[in-house]
Write a protein that holds these residues in place. Structure first.
Motif, PDB file in Angstrom:
ATOM      1  N   THR A 287      14.271  -5.530   7.947  1.00 30.91           N
ATOM      2  CA  THR A 287      13.993  -6.000   6.586  1.00 30.91           C
ATOM      3  C   THR A 287      12.690  -5.416   6.057  1.00 30.91           C
ATOM      4  O   THR A 287      12.603  -4.987   4.897  1.00 30.91           O
ATOM      5  N   LEU A 288      11.672  -5.395   6.911  1.00 29.92           N
ATOM      6  CA  LEU A 288      10.374  -4.852   6.505  1.00 29.92           C
ATOM      7  C   LEU A 288      10.477  -3.374   6.154  1.00 29.92           C
ATOM      8  O   LEU A 288       9.981  -2.925   5.104  1.00 29.92           O
ATOM      9  N   ASN A 289      11.136  -2.593   7.012  1.00 32.84           N
ATOM     10  CA  ASN A 289      11.267  -1.159   6.761  1.00 32.84           C
ATOM     11  C   ASN A 289      12.068  -0.898   5.479  1.00 32.84           C
ATOM     12  O   ASN A 289      11.701  -0.060   4.657  1.00 32.84           O
ATOM     13  N   ASN A 290      13.163  -1.629   5.326  1.00 27.50           N
ATOM     14  CA  ASN A 290      14.012  -1.436   4.153  1.00 27.50           C
ATOM     15  C   ASN A 290      13.297  -1.844   2.875  1.00 27.50           C
ATOM     16  O   ASN A 290      13.345  -1.132   1.868  1.00 27.50           O
ATOM     17  N   GLY A 291      12.618  -2.986   2.915  1.00 27.25           N
ATOM     18  CA  GLY A 291      11.930  -3.468   1.725  1.00 27.25           C
ATOM     19  C   GLY A 291      10.804  -2.550   1.293  1.00 27.25           C
ATOM     20  O   GLY A 291      10.631  -2.278   0.096  1.00 27.25           O
ATOM     21  N   LEU A 292      10.043  -2.049   2.270  1.00 29.58           N
ATOM     22  CA  LEU A 292       8.955  -1.127   1.933  1.00 29.58           C
ATOM     23  C   LEU A 292       9.493   0.176   1.358  1.00 29.58           C
ATOM     24  O   LEU A 292       8.879   0.783   0.476  1.00 29.58           O
ATOM     25  N   THR A 293      10.645   0.611   1.878  1.00 30.49           N
ATOM     26  CA  THR A 293      11.265   1.823   1.341  1.00 30.49           C
ATOM     27  C   THR A 293      11.704   1.620  -0.114  1.00 30.49           C
ATOM     28  O   THR A 293      11.496   2.484  -0.971  1.00 30.49           O
ATOM     29  N   LEU A 294      12.322   0.469  -0.397  1.00 29.46           N
ATOM     30  CA  LEU A 294      12.754   0.173  -1.766  1.00 29.46           C
ATOM     31  C   LEU A 294      11.565   0.075  -2.723  1.00 29.46           C
ATOM     32  O   LEU A 294      11.698   0.359  -3.914  1.00 29.46           O
ATOM     33  N   MET A 295      10.406  -0.321  -2.184  1.00 26.07           N
ATOM     34  CA  MET A 295       9.209  -0.416  -3.010  1.00 26.07           C
ATOM     35  C   MET A 295       8.471   0.918  -3.116  1.00 26.07           C
ATOM     36  O   MET A 295       7.376   0.989  -3.673  1.00 26.07           O
ATOM     37  N   ASN A 296       9.083   1.966  -2.523  1.00 23.56           N
ATOM     38  CA  ASN A 296       8.500   3.313  -2.552  1.00 23.56           C
ATOM     39  C   ASN A 296       7.155   3.378  -1.841  1.00 23.56           C
ATOM     40  O   ASN A 296       6.264   4.159  -2.218  1.00 23.56           O
ATOM     41  N   ILE A 297       7.002   2.551  -0.800  1.00 28.39           N
ATOM     42  CA  ILE A 297       5.795   2.614   0.026  1.00 28.39           C
ATOM     43  C   ILE A 297       5.929   3.780   0.992  1.00 28.39           C
ATOM     44  O   ILE A 297       6.983   3.996   1.589  1.00 28.39           O
ATOM     45  N   ASP A 298       4.863   4.528   1.159  1.00 30.86           N
ATOM     46  CA  ASP A 298       4.869   5.681   2.052  1.00 30.86           C
ATOM     47  C   ASP A 298       5.302   5.278   3.455  1.00 30.86           C
ATOM     48  O   ASP A 298       4.947   4.212   3.949  1.00 30.86           O
ATOM     49  N   SER A 299       6.072   6.148   4.109  1.00 30.65           N
ATOM     50  CA  SER A 299       6.589   5.854   5.453  1.00 30.65           C
ATOM     51  C   SER A 299       5.469   5.666   6.464  1.00 30.65           C
ATOM     52  O   SER A 299       5.640   4.976   7.471  1.00 30.65           O
ATOM     53  N   PHE A 300       4.315   6.288   6.217  1.00 31.91           N
ATOM     54  CA  PHE A 300       3.190   6.105   7.136  1.00 31.91           C
ATOM     55  C   PHE A 300       2.726   4.649   7.146  1.00 31.91           C
ATOM     56  O   PHE A 300       2.297   4.122   8.177  1.00 31.91           O
ATOM     57  N   TRP A 301       2.814   3.995   6.008  1.00 35.65           N
ATOM     58  CA  TRP A 301       2.435   2.589   5.952  1.00 35.65           C
ATOM     59  C   TRP A 301       3.435   1.715   6.695  1.00 35.65           C
ATOM     60  O   TRP A 301       3.089   0.626   7.168  1.00 35.65           O
ATOM     61  N   GLN A 302       4.677   2.187   6.795  1.00 32.50           N
ATOM     62  CA  GLN A 302       5.645   1.458   7.600  1.00 32.50           C
ATOM     63  C   GLN A 302       5.250   1.488   9.078  1.00 32.50           C
ATOM     64  O   GLN A 302       5.424   0.503   9.798  1.00 32.50           O
TER      65      GLN A 302
END
Length: 327
Positions: A287-302
């Motif tokens: 959920t965290l990875n998917n949500g951050l991706t939908l919010m266009n957060i950089d993958s490094f922050w994931q």
């Protein structure tokens, strides 16, 4: 008279155990729901059926490997070679398919996973090498062997897409079906079999378990075999989804697996952990990875988020152990 005293003495114990276990899974469920609510407010696509299914598909490989990983951690052991192992399995599959065809390649990939588990298990149980050192060594060995076999290149694989992409039942992808099957089987093993109960006993007190007649080395060896088999299944799913195998694939997979297992309530000290908790940990990560991706957060922050989750989970476990020791 003695029977009455025994029954009254045991009655308070069961509720106490339930009270200790309930907050773990309940707290994880609350976190999962809170994350879902937050991301649904940030993106209109989050709660769509396709996106929720994507979360399960992306978390499938982590969950498949984390299920036997929970069993290992319950026994006080762990496997850090799962990421490089999955990449190695993919390379073995792709290379073998060009030589002898897909059916033979699948068998060789599964056999390679069992060999990985045997090597780790032999080093830990027979040679007496610490699991951390053993699996760190095999992590490097498998990553290097993958580079050698692939020649440092990405190997293409065609005709093997069904395992990772087909939807044979109720439009549910095969990786999700495999995840459900693995979770159910491992939950039954840990709860109702001698093997599962023995792993709990080994993790809680290995000396007492050995004195009680439990074959600790055999049980731990079996745990590493299951881990190797799960890695082979995960590696086959990855190469099927991508249609290619890279020796650099699955980087950081071991971090995600360990984070999910510890986040799910398994203790680094052993003797504690459940498949349900691990499943919730996997879903929180997905959920965290998917949500951050939908919010266009950089993958490094994931990556940063996963590291923070792991640190928080281990810190909570250490605080719990300290609290119990003070009591």
């Amino acid at each position: 008279m003695t029977t009455q005293l025994d029954s009254t003495a045991t009655e308070p114990v069961r509720p106490a155990r339930r009270r200790r276990r309930l907050p773990d899974t309940a707290a994880l469920a609350v976190v999962l729901v809170a994350l879902a609510i937050f991301f649904s407010t940030q993106s209109p696509f989050y709660l769509t059926p396709n996106n929720l299914l994507n979360i399960l598909v992306n978390a499938a490989v982590i969950g498949i490997i984390a299920a036997p990983g929970t069993l290992l951690l319950v026994a006080g052991q762990f496997d850090l070679s799962v990421g490089s192992g999955a990449a190695f399995i993919g390379v073995v599959m792709a290379w073998s398919a060009t030589q002898w065809g897909i059916p033979t390649a699948v068998l060789l990939a599964l056999a390679a996973g069992l060999v990985i588990g045997m090597v780790n298990g032999f080093a830990v149980t027979v040679l007496g090498i610490n699991a951390l050192i053993t699996t760190l060594a095999t992590l490097a060995i498998l990553r290097g062997l993958g580079q050698v076999i692939a020649g440092g290149q990405t190997l293409l694989l065609s005709g093997f897409g069904d395992l990772g992409n087909a939807r044979p039942f109720l439009d549910i992808p095969v990786p999700v079906l495999i995840l459900v099957a693995v979770v159910v089987v491992m939950a039954l093993v840990m709860r109702f079999t001698v093997f599962g109960r023995s792993m709990y006993a080994i993790g809680a007190n290995p000396v007492a378990a050995r004195l009680a007649g439990i074959r600790t080395r055999t049980m731990i060896f079996g745990g590493f075999l299951l881990s190797g088999l799960a890695v082979s299944v995960g590696g086959l799913i990855l190469v099927s989804q991508l249609g290619a195998a890279s020796p650099n694939a699955a980087m950081g997979l071991e971090l995600s697996v360990v984070t999910a297992v510890i986040l799910g309530g398994a203790s680094l000290a052993g003797g504690r952990g459940t498949i349900l908790g691990t499943v919730l940990g996997v879903l929180i990560l997905g959920t965290l990875n998917n949500g951050l991706t939908l919010m266009n957060i950089d993958s490094f922050w994931q990556d940063v988020a996963r590291g923070v989750l792991l640190l928080a989970a281990v810190g909570f476990d250490q605080l719990r152990l300290r609290f119990l020791s003070d009591k």
